[in-house]
Write an enzyme that holds these catalytic residues in place. Sequence first.
Site, PDB file in Angstrom:
ATOM      1  N   LYS A 259       0.844  -1.200   0.000  1.00  0.00           N
ATOM      2  CA  LYS A 259       0.000   0.000   0.000  1.00  0.00           C
ATOM      3  C   LYS A 259       0.883   1.255   0.000  1.00  0.00           C
ATOM      4  O   LYS A 259       0.599   2.223  -0.691  1.00  0.00           O
ATOM      5  CB  LYS A 259      -0.938  -0.019   1.218  1.00  0.00           C
ATOM      6  CG  LYS A 259      -2.047  -1.055   1.046  1.00  0.00           C
ATOM      7  CD  LYS A 259      -2.813  -1.364   2.316  1.00  0.00           C
ATOM      8  CE  LYS A 259      -3.774  -2.536   2.082  1.00  0.00           C
ATOM      9  NZ  LYS A 259      -4.436  -3.048   3.276  1.00  0.00           N
TER      10      LYS A 259
ATOM     11  N   GLN B  22      -4.728  -1.996   9.580  1.00  0.00           N
ATOM     12  CA  GLN B  22      -4.552  -3.289   8.912  1.00  0.00           C
ATOM     13  C   GLN B  22      -5.153  -4.410   9.761  1.00  0.00           C
ATOM     14  O   GLN B  22      -4.838  -4.551  10.938  1.00  0.00           O
ATOM     15  CB  GLN B  22      -3.055  -3.545   8.654  1.00  0.00           C
ATOM     16  CG  GLN B  22      -2.776  -4.793   7.843  1.00  0.00           C
ATOM     17  CD  GLN B  22      -3.345  -4.738   6.432  1.00  0.00           C
ATOM     18  OE1 GLN B  22      -3.200  -3.751   5.726  1.00  0.00           O
ATOM     19  NE2 GLN B  22      -4.039  -5.798   6.018  1.00  0.00           N
TER      20      GLN B  22
ATOM     21  N   ASP C  42     -11.258   2.689   4.022  1.00  0.00           N
ATOM     22  CA  ASP C  42     -11.650   1.292   3.779  1.00  0.00           C
ATOM     23  C   ASP C  42     -13.175   1.170   3.639  1.00  0.00           C
ATOM     24  O   ASP C  42     -13.672   0.116   3.277  1.00  0.00           O
ATOM     25  CB  ASP C  42     -11.188   0.397   4.945  1.00  0.00           C
ATOM     26  CG  ASP C  42      -9.862  -0.295   4.638  1.00  0.00           C
ATOM     27  OD1 ASP C  42      -9.589  -0.540   3.447  1.00  0.00           O
ATOM     28  OD2 ASP C  42      -9.115  -0.591   5.587  1.00  0.00           O
TER      29      ASP C  42
END
Length: 300
Positions: free
Chosen positions: A57, A101, A124
């Site tokens: 990422k 994460q 997200d």
Amino acid sequence: MSADTAKIMDGKAISQEIQTELASETSQFTQETGVTPCLAAVLVGADAASEVYVRNKQRACERVGLSSQLHKLPADTSQKTLLDLITELNNDPLVHGILVQLPLPAGLDSTQILDSINPEKDVDAFHPENVGLISQGRPRFLPCTPHGVQQILDRCGIELSGKHVVIVGRSEIVGKPMAMLLVNRDSTRGPQAANATVTICHSRTTDLAAITQTADVLIAAIGKAKFITADMVKPGAAVVDVGINRTAEGLVGDVDFDDVSTVAQHITPVPGGVGPLTVTMLMHNTLTAARIQTSNAAVE
Ligand code: NAP
């Protein structure tokens, strides 16, 4: 239809195409506003796969012209310490997107952590406010993996409007939001990439194959290696494999690629299918987050 007629939907190439577009949009945004969109990643513990995902990422951020931060915390971090870090990032005007994460180490309440992220920084799209906006057809951010699947299908010329899409899997991360995106009236790619008739299947579905055989587009998000076989697929269908399974033969999807290629007209490989798009759509959301926060700041 023979094995060599199934056309591969190349997620890696599509991902590169979108990253090039995003790099140009980001550069224009930064020139106009003086703001460099920034993604803050939070990694708790030392899970090897999570470290790889976070590194990927960060590299994607660099390619697109975004800045990134990595906040690495030990596995024994307390809930309070993690919540305090999220509050700090929520209040930092230089941070536009926050990514925690997953999975978090056992003992941490991930629902409480994800709910504590400022919805305007929730790149997200896991926060209940963002899920609600998606379900009402007026999304702020689009969930990364489902949005990636939609991008692949549309960029491969597969019209979804009026088509029967069957999704196997009803998770909050893939199956359910995927259904919401495809059943909505419009999409980032236009109405042809939405307006589908959607069926969601799961482990309690009776006679799964009878349903998957009716799919014009079949999306597998199950987490079971090579679960979807040719006898479950309608000849000429497009098959998207979201699954990532680590097996003795390496990474494989939820679709038996060689078998299903003999009946499908389009198919995504694993690796090189949906995976690269997930990271790319996170970049898309970070740029969107920076746009939202910059225009809010201008109004205040
Ligand atoms: P998940 O939360 O474990 O959900 C799996 C779903 O599959 C559940 O809804 C489950 O049904 C259903 N299922 C399991 N066995 C089934 C069966 N025999 N028949 C029908 N349905 C069945 O998994 P997930 O997070 O959605 O992820 C799915 C896969 O995608 C995994 O391999 C994951 O690694 C991969 N993934 C890839 C990306 C990417 O970027 N490419 C991103 C996210 C996930 P129940 O609800 O009834 O249990």
